[in-house]
Design a protein around this motif. Sequence first.
Motif: not given
Length: 74
Positions: A34-47, A61-74
């Motif tokens: 789940l953590f790896l999935h969050r890292c991958h999808t949040r990084k994809a949002l930034l691009h 703004e929403q994508a940037r906010e979500e994309g910069l969240k740490p992987f351990w946060r929902d």
Amino acid sequence: MSGISDVRLMLHSQELQAGQERATAPRDISRWRLFLHRCHTRKALLHLTREQLRDVGLSVEQAREEGLKPFWRD
């Protein structure tokens, strides 16, 4: 199929797969997946481009906010 539709289908497919793995894998392994999935999808949002984000229903703004969240946060 448009490029954004492909991205949405890919992300949805990954979410479904992560959910299935979570249901069948030991608790610790599924948490790391789940953590790896969050890292991958949040990084994809930034691009994603503005047009792609609009197709998904997110603002820059929403994508940037979500994309910069740490992987351990929902």
